[in-house]
Scaffold this motif. Structure first.
Motif, short mmCIF file in Angstrom:
data_model
loop_
_atom_site.label_atom_id
_atom_site.label_comp_id
_atom_site.label_asym_id
_atom_site.label_seq_id
_atom_site.Cartn_x
_atom_site.Cartn_y
_atom_site.Cartn_z
N ARG A 94 -36.63 -31.27 -39.73
CA ARG A 94 -36.07 -32.12 -40.73
C ARG A 94 -34.80 -32.28 -40.38
O ARG A 94 -33.95 -31.51 -40.15
CB ARG A 94 -36.10 -31.23 -42.17
CG ARG A 94 -37.33 -31.40 -42.51
CD ARG A 94 -37.68 -31.00 -44.30
NE ARG A 94 -36.67 -29.69 -44.48
CZ ARG A 94 -35.42 -29.51 -45.20
NH1 ARG A 94 -35.11 -30.82 -45.99
NH2 ARG A 94 -35.08 -28.70 -45.51
N ALA A 101 -27.05 -32.52 -39.79
CA ALA A 101 -28.00 -31.02 -40.10
C ALA A 101 -29.28 -31.20 -39.81
O ALA A 101 -29.93 -32.26 -39.85
CB ALA A 101 -27.80 -30.70 -41.51
N ALA A 102 -30.03 -30.10 -39.51
CA ALA A 102 -31.35 -30.06 -39.11
C ALA A 102 -32.07 -28.75 -39.36
O ALA A 102 -31.39 -27.56 -39.24
CB ALA A 102 -31.55 -30.46 -37.52
N ARG A 130 -25.16 -38.34 -40.82
CA ARG A 130 -24.04 -38.15 -41.50
C ARG A 130 -23.79 -39.17 -43.00
O ARG A 130 -23.04 -38.99 -43.61
CB ARG A 130 -22.99 -38.82 -40.48
CG ARG A 130 -22.84 -37.67 -39.39
CD ARG A 130 -21.31 -37.59 -38.78
NE ARG A 130 -21.20 -36.81 -37.68
CZ ARG A 130 -21.41 -35.48 -37.66
NH1 ARG A 130 -21.47 -34.58 -38.63
NH2 ARG A 130 -21.37 -34.73 -36.48
N GLU A 131 -24.77 -40.01 -42.65
CA GLU A 131 -24.69 -40.97 -43.88
C GLU A 131 -25.61 -40.24 -45.14
O GLU A 131 -25.74 -40.75 -46.10
CB GLU A 131 -25.48 -42.27 -43.62
CG GLU A 131 -25.06 -43.14 -42.33
CD GLU A 131 -23.87 -43.83 -42.83
OE1 GLU A 131 -23.94 -44.72 -43.53
OE2 GLU A 131 -22.61 -43.54 -41.96
N GLY A 132 -26.20 -39.32 -44.88
CA GLY A 132 -26.89 -38.75 -45.80
C GLY A 132 -28.49 -38.99 -45.70
O GLY A 132 -29.40 -38.52 -46.36
N ARG A 133 -28.70 -39.78 -44.89
CA ARG A 133 -30.23 -39.97 -44.75
C ARG A 133 -30.99 -38.87 -43.83
O ARG A 133 -30.63 -38.37 -43.05
CB ARG A 133 -30.53 -41.36 -44.03
CG ARG A 133 -30.10 -42.51 -44.76
CD ARG A 133 -29.77 -43.69 -44.12
NE ARG A 133 -29.04 -44.64 -45.13
CZ ARG A 133 -28.03 -45.43 -44.65
NH1 ARG A 133 -27.61 -45.37 -43.25
NH2 ARG A 133 -27.26 -46.24 -45.35
N ARG A 134 -32.52 -38.64 -44.66
CA ARG A 134 -32.95 -37.72 -44.10
C ARG A 134 -34.61 -37.89 -43.48
O ARG A 134 -35.19 -38.91 -43.78
CB ARG A 134 -33.26 -36.61 -45.29
CG ARG A 134 -32.27 -35.67 -45.68
CD ARG A 134 -32.35 -35.29 -46.86
NE ARG A 134 -32.21 -36.07 -47.84
CZ ARG A 134 -30.88 -36.35 -48.48
NH1 ARG A 134 -29.81 -35.83 -47.86
NH2 ARG A 134 -30.60 -37.27 -49.28
N GLU A 142 -30.91 -34.63 -40.88
CA GLU A 142 -29.96 -35.26 -42.05
C GLU A 142 -28.90 -35.95 -41.21
O GLU A 142 -28.44 -35.18 -40.27
CB GLU A 142 -29.60 -34.71 -43.22
CG GLU A 142 -28.60 -35.23 -43.97
CD GLU A 142 -28.22 -34.52 -45.39
OE1 GLU A 142 -29.27 -33.84 -45.70
OE2 GLU A 142 -26.98 -34.56 -45.36
#
Lengths: 293, 598
Positions: free
Chosen positions: B567, B525-526, B571-575, B569
Motif C-alpha cells: 500500500r 509512505a508505504a 506526496r499528493e495523498g493518493r493511495r 501513498e
C-alpha cells in the motif's frame, strides 16, 4: 414566492446557535404576507430575515435567491449556521450529515487522479445517509475503464456492506442519468451514487434539475461524482470539489485511514465556501476533521 | 412398433400445448407438459406427422423478392415487374467449383432453357446466350431461410431447417387447428406463395420420407402431397433411388445393378445391403420408407406456456399492440395461477405480415404473474430498444412465451394492487429492491445491473465477483477488518493490472518513485509486502500445460505469479495498491498497479 419559502423552510428545526434563533435584524417587507395566521406570519418574518442574512453572507450575492428557493431539501434539509460554515467544527453535531443532506442532489467534482478520493468521500456519505438501506451506484463504463471497477472487499473495508449495493453500468451519460433517476424514485433506496466521467453535454442544467426534483420528492440523496469535469453550475443543493489528502501515517510510516481535502463551492442552504481536511472513521461511521496539516 | 421411443418423449403434446390458446376452453390444464401422463397406459400414441418444404428456386426467389421490393418502393411498378418477368433472361447463380465457374442454382426460366446446376458457365452461355449471371451468395440464402423458419414457427413450434433450401415442420397435434392436414398444408403452401416462393411440400410420417417425397416427386410441386397414415411404404416405393441421396459412386453402383426405384430394394435382405452399401444404408432406407422414425431437432425447446393472438387484420398502432399484450399477459397470469407457477422470463414475439419476427424478452428476479408489472417491464424494454419495433404493414400474430417458470403459491391479490396501475405501486416505494433491479435490467440489459458476490478467495480478483443482480447468490460472507485498521483492499480494482515504471527502490523493496499514466509519483509512505500466492489447485493444470522452460509465461500473466503487494501513498495523498510479480530476488522487478484506494 413567499409561500414557497415558507413551505420549504418551516420544516427545518432551528439549529442551535443558528441565526433563526436571533432577533431579526432586518425589517419585514410590508405586504408580502397574504396569510392571515399570525403564527405563520411570525415564522415567515423570521425566515426572511434568516434568508437575507444568508444572502448577505454568501459571495454570490442576492441575484441567485430565486434559483435557490426552487429546490429545497425534503425534510431534514440542513441549513448551515454561518459560524459552523466558517469551518470551526463540522463534526460537532454528531450523527447529522451537516453537509450532505438526504432528499437532495449533491455534486462532487474531482480531477482525473482524484476519482478514487471522490468515490471514497461519496461512499462515506452513502454509509452515513443510507444507514443500512440499499445503495445504488450508477457507474459510467468510462469511469470503470479508467479507475477500475468497484471492488467488493474495498467497499467492505470502508464500511459499506456490498450486499446492500446495486451496481448499474451505463454506457453513456444519458443512460446513466436515466438509471439514476429511476433508482432515486424508489424511497426504499437510501442513496444513489452517480459516477460520470468527463464533461458530458448530457449532464446539463436540465438533467441536474430533474435529479434534484426526483430527490426532493422521494427523499433519496443523490451524490453525483463527476470526474474529469470542471465544476459547473447546476441545480444541486451543494457543490464540492474533492481531492485526495495525505493521511495521518500509522506506526512504521504506513498509510493511514482515507483522507480527503474537500472544498465547498456552493451551498443552497447558505454555508460559506471553505476547505476541510477530513478523515473517514469507519468505526464511528463519520468523518473526522484535520487529518494532517 | 416404435412404442418405446414414443414412450420416452411425449409426442405431439408440446406442439398441442403450443396451440392451446385456440382450444383454450377444452384444455387449459394440458398446457404444462406433464399432460402426457394423461395418456392411458399402453395406448398407442398418435403417429407423428412431418411436413417437408423444399424451395427449389430459393436464390432466384430471394433475388426477385429484393427486386420486387425495390420496385414497390419506386412507386408501385409491380405489374411492370411481372411483365419483365415473362421475358426475363434465364437467371443463374455461379460460384467457382473445382477451378471453373459452375452454376450452383438456376431460375425456373433457366431450367426451361435446359440449364442445370453443376454445368460450367461456358456451357450455359452456349445454350442460352442471353444469360443473367449472379454470383451465388449462400450466406444470404441461409439468412433468408432462417427468416422463413422464424415465420413458419407460427404453424408449429417444432421445426428445423432441412438443408439445402428446405424446412421440416413437425405438425403432430397441430393440424386440427387449421381444420385438418390438407388445409394445414394448403395454408403453409399459401404462405410460401405469398412470400413469392416456389415450394414443393409433402406430408409423411417421418422427416426423411417427407423430404424425399417433396424433393423427388413432381406431384409435390403442384399441390401438397399428403401420404395417408400407414401409406408411407407404398408412396415412397415409387421414388427413384436418387431419393436415398447417396454418394455419387454408390448411386452409380445401384444404377448399374439395375436398381432404379426404391421398390427394387425395399424388400431385399438388409444384411446384404448393409454389407454392400455400408451399415447406415438400411437405416436410411427404413427412415425413408417410414419404417423407422427419428425426430427432427427443433430450433429450440417449446417453452412451457405459450399464448397466441392470431389477428384477422394486421395491427400496427402502438396502443392496439399494447392492448393485445395486456390481454395476453392477463391470460398468461390466469394460466400460471392455475398451474401454481410464476414466470421468470417473458418473451413477446411479434410476427409481421411480411414474415419478419421480432422478439422482446424481459426477466424478473422473483417469480411473478402480475400482468401490470410484466407489462411495465415489457414497455420499458420496448422503449429502450436500439432499433425500435417497426410494425411495417402490421403484425398479424403476437405471441407471449413464458420461458422459465418457478413455483409461486397462490396469493390473495390485494385490492389496491388491483385498482392501481403498477407505476403507482412502484412509486410508492413499497416494492422490494429487486423490482428496481428488474426495471433497470429491462432498460439497460441484464448484464448492466450487477451485485457484488463474495467468493471466499484470498486473491483480490477472485474474492469479489460482479454478477447480474438476477443471478446473484449469497456466498460466503465478507471479511471483517479490525476497526482501527485502515482499508487493506482498494476501492477500485483493475481487471488487468496496469504496468508502472518504477525507479529508486527503497531498502524495503518498494519503489521510491514511479511513473503511471505519464505522471510521476513520489512515494511518501508505504506498507508491505503482503504476499499473495496463486491458488495452486487452480494454476496447476495451466502450469502443466505450458512447457517448464517457457519463462515468459509469468511475464504475460502477472496475476499468475506470487505477488508482493504494497500500500503506497504519494506526496499528493493518493493511495495505490502496487505489486511486484515473481520472486523478490528477481533482477528486473516489474511493478503493476492493481487498485486505487480512496
Amino acid at each position: 414566492m413567499e409561500n414557497n419559502i415558507a413551505s420549504c423552510l418551516t420544516g427545518t428545526e432551528p439549529l442551535d446557535g443558528g441565526p433563526s434563533a436571533r432577533p431579526s435584524p432586518l425589517p419585514l417587507r410590508a405586504g408580502s404576507d397574504r396569510r392571515p395566521h399570525a403564527a405563520r406570519a411570525g415564522a415567515l418574518a423570521r425566515l426572511k430575515a434568516d434568508l437575507a442574512l444568508r444572502v448577505a453572507a454568501t459571495p454570490c450575492g442576492g441575484a441567485d435567491v430565486d434559483a435557490r428557493q426552487n429546490h429545497p431539501p425534503a425534510k431534514t434539509g440542513a441549513l448551515f449556521p454561518p459560524d459552523q460554515a466558517a469551518g470551526a467544527s463540522i463534526s460537532r453535531r454528531d450523527g447529522h450529515p451537516a453537509w450532505l443532506a438526504p432528499g437532495a442532489l449533491h455534486d462532487l467534482f474531482a480531477g482525473v487522479a482524484d476519482g478514487p478520493a471522490a468515490h471514497g468521500f461519496a461512499t462515506g456519505h452513502a454509509i452515513r445517509i443510507a444507514a443500512g438501506r440499499p445503495v445504488v451506484w450508477a457507474f459510467h463504463d468510462m469511469a470503470g475503464r479508467e479507475l477500475g471497477r468497484p471492488h467488493g472487499e474495498g467497499l467492505a473495508d470502508l464500511g459499506l456492506d456490498p450486499d446492500a449495493l446495486l451496481l448499474v453500468r451505463a454506457r453513456t451519460v444519458p443512460e446513466l442519468l436515466g438509471a439514476a433517476e429511476e433508482a432515486a424514485r424508489y424511497n426504499a433506496v437510501g442513496v444513489v451514487i452517480i459516477s460520470a466521467w468527463g464533461a458530458a453535454k448530457a449532464f446539463d442544467l436540465t438533467a441536474s434539475r430533474r435529479l434534484a426534483l426526483v430527490a426532493a420528492r422521494s427523499g433519496v440523496a443523490i451524490l453525483a461524482v463527476r470526474i474529469a469535469a470542471d465544476p459547473a453550475p447546476g441545480a444541486a443543493w451543494s457543490r464540492w470539489t474533492v481531492r485526495a489528502a495525505a493521511s495521518r501515517l500509522l506506526e512504521g510510516d504506513a498509510p493511514g485511514h482515507p483522507a480527503f481535502s474537500v472544498t465547498l463551492l456552493r451551498h443552497r442552504g447558505g454555508a460559506a465556501p471553505a476547505t476541510w481536511i477530513l478523515e473517514w472513521d469507519r468505526a464511528q461511521r463519520t468523518f473526522r476533521e484535520g487529518a494532517s496539516g | 412398433m416404435r412404442n418405446e421411443r414414443f414412450a420416452k418423449a411425449p409426442p405431439g403434446e408440446a406442439a398441442a400445448a403450443y396451440w392451446a390458446k385456440d382450444t383454450a376452453n377444452q384444455n387449459v390444464g394440458a398446457l404444462f407438459q406433464g399432460a402426457d401422463a394423461a395418456l392411458p397406459h399402453g395406448a398407442r400414441p398418435p403417429r407423428r406427422r412431418y411436413l417437408a418444404l423444399w424451395f427449389p428456386f430459393l436464390p432466384a426467389d430471394r433475388l426477385r423478392r429484393q427486386a420486387g421490393s425495390a420496385a414497390t418502393n419506386d412507386g408501385g411498378k409491380i405489374a411492370n415487374g411481372d411483365k419483365n418477368r415473362q421475358g426475363a433472361p434465364p437467371l443463374v447463380f455461379v460460384a467457382p467449383v473445382r477451378g471453373a465457374m459452375r452454376l450452383v442454382a438456376v431460375s425456373p426460366e433457366a431450367l426451361a432453357a435446359g440449364l442445370r446446376p453443376q454445368m460450367t458457365l461456358a456451357d450455359a452461355r452456349a445454350l442460352a446466350p442471353a444469360l443473367w449471371v449472379v454470383p451465388a451468395r449462400p450466406d444470404l440464402d441461409d439468412a433468408f431461410l432462417t427468416r422463413l423458419r422464424d415465420d413458419f414457427e407460427r404453424f408449429t413450434p417444432l421445426l428445423a431447417i432441412d438443408p439445402p433450401h428446405g424446412l421440416v415442420l413437425d405438425i403432430t397435434g397441430c393440424a386440427h387447428l387449421a381444420g385438418g392436414e390438407a388445409p394445414m398444408a394448403a395454408r403453409v403452401r399459401q404462405r410460401a406463395h405469398a412470400a413469392g416462393l416456389h415450394v414443393h411440400c409433402a406430408l409423411a410420417a417421418t422427416p426423411q420420407a417427407a423430404r424425399a417425397l417433396a424433393r423427388f416427386t413432381l406431384a409435390a410441386r403442384e399441390a401438397p402431397l399428403i401420404v395417408p397414415e400407414g401409406g408411407d411404404r407404398a408412396a415412397t416405393a415409387r421414388l427413384p433411388v436418387a431419393a436415398l441421396e447417396l454418394s455419387e459412386g454408390r448411386h452409380r453402383t445401384l444404377q448399374r445393378a439395375g436398381l432404379k426405384r426404391l421398390a427394387d430394394i425395399i424388400d431385399r435382405d438388409s444384411v446384404s445391403l448393409a454389407s454392400r452399401f455400408g451399415a447406415a444404408f438400411p437405416a436410411r432406407l427404413a427412415r425413408i420408407t417410414g419404417a423407422e422414425d427419428i425426430r427432427i431437432t427443433p430450433e429450440r425447446p417449446a417453452p412451457p406456456c405459450v399464448i397466441d393472438r392470431i389477428l384477422p387484420e394486421p395491427v400496427a398502432r402502438e396502443e392496439h399492440v399494447e392492448a393485445l399484450l395486456a390481454g395476453l399477459l392477463r391470460d398468461a397470469a390466469q394460466r400460471l395461477e392455475q398451474a401454481g407457477q410464476g414466470g421468470l422470463r417473458f418473451t413477446a414475439l411479434f410476427y409481421r405480415t411480411d414474415g419478419v419476427k421480432r422478439a422482446v424478452t424481459v426477466s424478473v428476479s422473483q417469480p411473478t404473474r402480475d400482468p401490470a408489472l410484466v407489462g411495465l417491464l415489457l414497455r420499458e424494454r420496448l422503449g429502450a430498444l436500439d432499433d425500435p419495433l417497426d410494425p411495417g404493414f402490421g403484425f398479424d400474430q403476437i405471441r407471449l412465451c413464458v420461458g422459465e417458470t418457478a413455483p409461486l403459491a397462490a396469493m390473495q391479490s390485494g385490492l389496491p394492487a388491483n385498482i392501481l396501475p403498477a407505476t403507482h405501486i412502484l412509486e410508492a416505494g413499497q416494492e422490494d429492491i429487486s423490482r428496481l433491479a428488474d426495471r433497470l435490467a429491462a432498460r439497460l440489459g441484464p448484464e448492466a445491473v450487477l451485485k457484488l458476490c463474495p467468493r471466499g478467495s484470498h486473491l483480490p480478483e477472485r474474492a469479489a465477483v460482479l454478477r447480474p443482480a438476477r443471478l446473484a447468490s449469497a456466498g460466503v460472507g465478507w471479511r471483517d477488518l479490525a476497526p482501527e485498521d485502515p482499508p487493506a483492499r482498494p476501492l477500485h480494482l483493475f481487471r488487468t493490472p496496469q504496468p508502472v515504471e518504477a525507479m529508486d527502490a527503497a531498502p524495503d523493496g518498494y519503489p521510491l518513485r514511479f511513473r503511471w499514466r505519464r505522471m510521476m509519483h513520489d512515494v511518501a509512505a508505504a506498507e508491505g509486502p503482503e504476499r499473495l500466492s496463486p491458488e495452486w489447485w487452480r494454476t496447476l493444470p495451466a502450469a502443466a500445460a505450458t512447457p517448464p522452460d517457457d519463462a515468459p509465461a509469468d511475464d504475460a500473466h502477472p496475476l499468475r505469479a506470487t505477488r508482493d503487494y504494497y500500500r503506497v501513498e504519494d506526496r499528493e495523498g493518493r493511495r495505490f495498491w502496487l505489486f511486484r510479480p515473481g520472486d523478490a530476488g528477481a533482477t528486473a522487478a516489474r511493478w503493476f498497479i492493481h487498485g486505487l484506494f480512496p
